[in-house]
Design a protein around this motif. Structure first.
Motif, PDB file in Angstrom:
ATOM      1  N   ASP A 274       0.903  -0.863  -0.060  1.00 15.11           N
ATOM      2  CA  ASP A 274       0.040   0.093  -0.033  1.00 15.11           C
ATOM      3  C   ASP A 274       0.766   1.163   0.359  1.00 15.11           C
ATOM      4  N   GLY A 275       2.517   0.968  -0.295  1.00 13.46           N
ATOM      5  CA  GLY A 275       3.345   2.502  -0.075  1.00 13.46           C
ATOM      6  C   GLY A 275       3.153   3.027   1.861  1.00 13.46           C
ATOM      7  N   ILE A 276       3.213   2.606   2.644  1.00 11.76           N
ATOM      8  CA  ILE A 276       2.565   3.099   3.675  1.00 11.76           C
ATOM      9  C   ILE A 276       3.926   2.064   4.605  1.00 11.76           C
ATOM     10  N   SER A 277       5.081   2.068   5.072  1.00 11.17           N
ATOM     11  CA  SER A 277       5.945   1.059   5.486  1.00 11.17           C
ATOM     12  C   SER A 277       6.629   1.546   6.845  1.00 11.17           C
ATOM     13  N   GLY A 278       5.627   1.646   7.926  1.00 10.85           N
ATOM     14  CA  GLY A 278       5.334   2.660   8.890  1.00 10.85           C
ATOM     15  C   GLY A 278       6.728   1.493  10.168  1.00 10.85           C
TER      16      GLY A 278
END
Length: 513
Positions: A274-278
């Motif tokens: 999803d492009g989110i890499s927390g």
């Protein structure tokens, strides 16, 4: 059977996966935890799953801090109330802690023995001076001579052969830095007579227009210059990071979120695409002498409220305390006059410290129990529409809506509360526009911790301004959104392309928090 995570199989597996390489980081020695039962874990999973119904507010959503939520006052004291579920005895402790938080420290020697020890180099004379009304600090207004509640962190890269303390060497991606050799970890712009301030911080802005669907916005691009260095040239590799004092509400509840629940949201390799890499920040606990999950500070550089408070006493005010016992605060060995100056430790029954254990505990208790005000207009049509836009645009990929805190034996105010901070407490790459290019533990120069959003709509009422982001450059919530880049670029671009009415509704939702 008791469990310590949410109880949902997928989340448990994710939580375990994200702890690989972080030996011991799931330990929470600062909390007296009563493990959840399977039934409680199922209830937690049910109430924290993001909603898909935007026709009405979630049940209990108006109470952002659960039973600790207080009525939203209409004055500047909205962030200065004690947890609503605090006991009578706890409220007395809170008020005494408030006295310590507001205390103006003076130089030593002084007749006020309980208040001496300021400096010799410092950024403020009290905690309240930076956290005005327990809210956000701000940069200078036109005509003000100096910065207000803003300072520069500073450090240099550690050499390649630098040996990390035992316990940190096994942490994946830990970015070792050292204090700037002359100026330490923080630049102090104030000093006592006979001592030169470390710098004068000059700030200039350039306006940059951003085209929107149906209009145009303007962003102010800051330039920070540490001018008039009082102790010689900076190290050639010195890195600087501007910081604004954040709001103080809800800290004890954030501290009580289970580590496993935070790690369950981490996706450092973007496995879900999803492009989110927390990513979790892992930092060193001075109190427990071990690595712990970072939660506090703009890059999640501190693991507990107590360490965050102790670090501020030392770095901001120059006050020794149980975790940072140097009476000279942040002064380095190169600052000989500062190191040899008279301090306020020559007092009996104070552990030879300017703030002893009792004093630090009082400030910690106060900071843990600054209450979150109730939300406003949760059922208004524009707020509900704005909430739907916030969720559908993907903002909750970083701004996780809800958690349930640990059940705690000795902190009833924070125990087993359904809270709505709208933060995943993780690090995210926010792109080059917001980069300070200064790493902190595992945080890179482009990463910041997702800030909690609760109370954000009361900023003007409490602080007298609407300056946001780590350095206060954004003058409105819309400007703050438009500065988002990196992992948040797609959400930012969606806001740029929205119909003006949808943007207005999104802001209405944020202002209701």
């Amino acid at each position: 059977m008791p469990v310590t995570a949410l109880g949902h199989t997928t989340i448990l597996l994710l939580g375990l996966a994200t702890t690989a390489g972080f030996a011991g980081v799931t330990d929470e020695p600062h909390l007296s935890i009563v493990p959840r039962t399977v039934a409680e874990a199922a209830r937690v999973q049910a109430v924290t799953t993001p909603t898909t119904d935007f026709t009405t507010a979630n049940r209990y959503e108006v109470n952002s801090a659960g039973a600790a939520t207080v009525r939203a006052r209409a004055d500047a004291d909205a962030f200065s109330q004690a947890s609503a579920n605090i006991s009578f005895e706890g409220e007395l402790t809170f008020k005494v802690g408030n006295g310590f938080f507001r205390k103006l420290w003076v130089s030593s020697p002084a007749s006020t023995l309980a208040s001496d020890g300021l400096g010799p180099l410092y950024n403020a004379r009290s905690c309240q001076r930076c956290h005005l009304k327990d809210g956000r600090g701000h940069t200078p207004e036109p005509g003000e001579e100096s910065a207000v509640s803003i300072f520069l962190r500073t450090s240099i890269p550690a050499p390649d052969d630098y040996a990390l303390p035992e316990g940190l060497a096994a942490i994946d991606g830990y970015l070792a830095t050292l204090p700037e050799p002359t100026y330490g970890s923080q630049l102090q712009d104030l000093s006592l007579p006979g001592h030169a301030p470390e710098i004068r911080l000059d700030i200039t802005y350039e306006e940059r227009e951003v085209a929107l669907n149906g209009g145009v916005a303007s962003l102010r691009v800051p330039t920070y210059t540490p001018a008039d260095p009082g102790y010689g040239a900076f190290h050639p590799d010195a890195m600087f990071s501007p910081r604004i004092a954040p709001q103080m509400i809800g800290l004890g509840l954030l501290e009580a979120i289970p580590t496993a629940d935070i790690l369950a949201n981490a996706d450092p390799n973007d496995v879900d695409g999803d492009g989110i890499s927390g990513r979790p920040n892992i930092t060193w606990s001075v109190e427990y002498d071990m690595p712990m999950l970072g939660r506090f500070g703009l890059k999640a550089g501190n693991p507990t409220v107590r360490q965050q408070s102790a670090g501020a006493f030392s770095g901001d005010i120059g006050i020794s305390n149980p975790l940072f016992p140097g009476g000279w605060g942040d002064c380095t060995e190169a600052q000989i006059n500062c190191r040899s100056a008279r301090n306020g430790e020559e007092v009996e029954n104070r552990e030879n410290l300017e703030v002893d254990t009792e004093g630090l505990d009082l400030v910690t208790f106060y900071s843990r129990n600054l209450a979150v005000p109730a939300r406003r207009n949760v059922d208004a049509s524009d707020v509900l529409r704005g909430k739907e836009i916030f969720y559908d645009t993907g903002c909750i990929a970083c701004h996780t809506p809800a958690y349930v805190t640990h059940r705690l034996e000795d902190q009833p105010e924070q125990s087993f509360q359904l809270i709505w901070p709208y933060s995943d407490m993780l690090l995210h790459d926010m792109g080059p526009g917001l980069a300070d290019n200064r790493p902190e533990a595992r945080a890179t120069g482009q990463e910041w911790r997702t800030p909690p959003l609760w109370g954000i709509g009361l900023t003007r009422q409490v602080s007298g301004h609407t300056y946001f982001l780590h350095d206060g450059r954004a003058r409105s919530l819309l400007e703050a959104i438009l500065w988002h880049g990196g992992e948040a670029q797609a959400a930012r671009d969606a806001v740029v392309g929205m119909a003006p009415s949808d943007r207005d509704d999104l802001i209405a939702f944020l202002e209701s928090l």
